[in-house]
Design an enzyme around this catalytic site. Structure first.
Site, PDB file in Angstrom:
ATOM      1  N   GLU A 168     107.149  -7.783 -35.373  1.00 27.22           N
ATOM      2  CA  GLU A 168     106.686  -8.011 -36.747  1.00 27.22           C
ATOM      3  C   GLU A 168     107.825  -8.231 -37.730  1.00 27.22           C
ATOM      4  OE1 GLU A 168     103.340  -6.311 -34.533  1.00 27.22           O
ATOM      5  OE2 GLU A 168     105.451  -5.704 -34.732  1.00 27.22           O
ATOM      6  N   HIS A 214      96.165   3.805 -36.093  1.00 31.93           N
ATOM      7  CA  HIS A 214      95.575   2.477 -36.210  1.00 31.93           C
ATOM      8  C   HIS A 214      94.396   2.454 -37.183  1.00 31.93           C
ATOM      9  CE1 HIS A 214      97.839   2.254 -32.480  1.00 31.93           C
ATOM     10  NE2 HIS A 214      97.744   0.945 -32.517  1.00 31.93           N
TER      11      HIS A 214
END
Length: 323
Positions: free
Chosen positions: A60, A129
């Protein structure tokens, strides 16, 4: 009008903007060959090719930096994160590069870049998450942050974000991708920074955004059965926030409940309450009440996860309390 899903509305926005402007391209993990982790980019690789639909490594920080550099030289990248929880690895590029480049270059480098992906909790994805990131990102000068709740808003806000010359964060609801709604067949754009009154009422303002809009609408329907009518004000954008819309609603109903997905401390709701007390103090007939997630990492166990999330029952209780 067509009735389409939230994911298809986002996909249509990407397709239309890529057709309209060849500087627009999409990059991220599994956006191409796999058609997107949530199938938002379905068919785009076949239509536009691998130079404009770019599958990236699981890195990322790296691919977000590539996007920032591309925006600096005149392209209009759309960076997709498989989840905003993974974007934490790229926060340096978002916060220290994208958000500050225009200012630190004295206006020499516009930053037309979009960062998008699912935000908040889904079902049993556990603590790492399931986080709602809007208050973190809205804290940063230089970023715009939008939180669409419906297919109509998802398409219109994403199109506006892609056309904006500033970095825009698009926080999509992970539990919203399958929801359906009316979307015009003709061209339209939803302006960034403009709230939407999803339901009109007299007795209380429920101020919310993102997936909590659906909870608020359900609450309004339930309370209406007992003669209590509520404004449901969807902020749609949490930075910049539509203070005029907040003020107009609260001055009409004289009461407010702020419903948000994230945690209490330093949340978006705290900012809304600040605006209300500054602009509407003399109109308030009761203190503003916030409804938010439990102050704990999101549990994995289904029963505990259900208890941790803000819900209709707690929102109804809050409205009744301010009444």
């Amino acid at each position: 009008m067509s009735i389409i899903t939230y994911r298809d509305a986002l996909g249509a926005a990407l397709r239309e903007e890529m057709q309209r402007d060849d500087r627009v391209f999409l990059m991220g993990e599994e956006v191409g060959a796999y058609q997107g982790a949530y199938k938002v980019s379905k068919g785009l690789l076949q239509e536009f090719g691998e130079m404009r639909v770019v599958d990236t490594p699981i890195a990322e920080l790296g691919f977000t930096g590539v996007g920032v550099g591309a925006a600096m030289v005149g392209l209009r990248p759309v960076v997709e994160f498989m989840t905003w929880n993974f974007a934490l690895l790229a926060i340096d590029q978002i916060v220290n590069s994208a958000a500050k480049m225009l200012y630190m270059s004295g206006g020499q480098y516009p930053m037309p870049i979009v960062f998008r992906g699912p935000n908040g909790a889904a079902l049993q994805l556990a603590a790492q998450h399931s986080q709602a990131w809007e208050s973190w990102l809205a804290h940063i000068p230089g970023l715009k942050v939008v939180t669409p709740a419906t297919p109509y808003d998802a398409k219109g806000l994403l199109k506006a974000a892609i056309r904006d010359d500033n970095p825009v964060v698009v926080l999509e609801g992970e539990m919203l991708y399958n929801t359906k709604g009316e979307v015009p067949d003709e061209e339209y754009v939803v302006p960034i920074g403009v709230a939407d009154l999803k339901r009109a009422g007299e007795h209380c303002s429920i101020i919310t955004y993102g997936k909590m809009v659906l909870v608020a609408l359900h609450v309004a329907d339930e309370l209406a059965k007992s003669g209590i009518t509520c404004d449901v004000l969807d902020l749609r954008t949490v930075r910049p926030m539509d203070i005029a819309a907040i003020t107009a609603s609260v001055k009409k109903t004289n009461r407010a409940v702020v419903l948000e997905e994230g945690w209490e401390v330093c949340g978006i709701g705290a900012q809304v309450v600040d605006y209300v007390q500054r602009e509407c103090f003399d109109w308030l007939d009761a203190p503003v009440i916030r409804v938010f997630q439990a102050d704990t990492p999101m549990p994995y166990a289904k029963n505990l996860e259900r208890l941790a999330k803000p819900d209709a029952a707690r929102t109804i209780a809050a409205v009744r309390k301010v009444l």
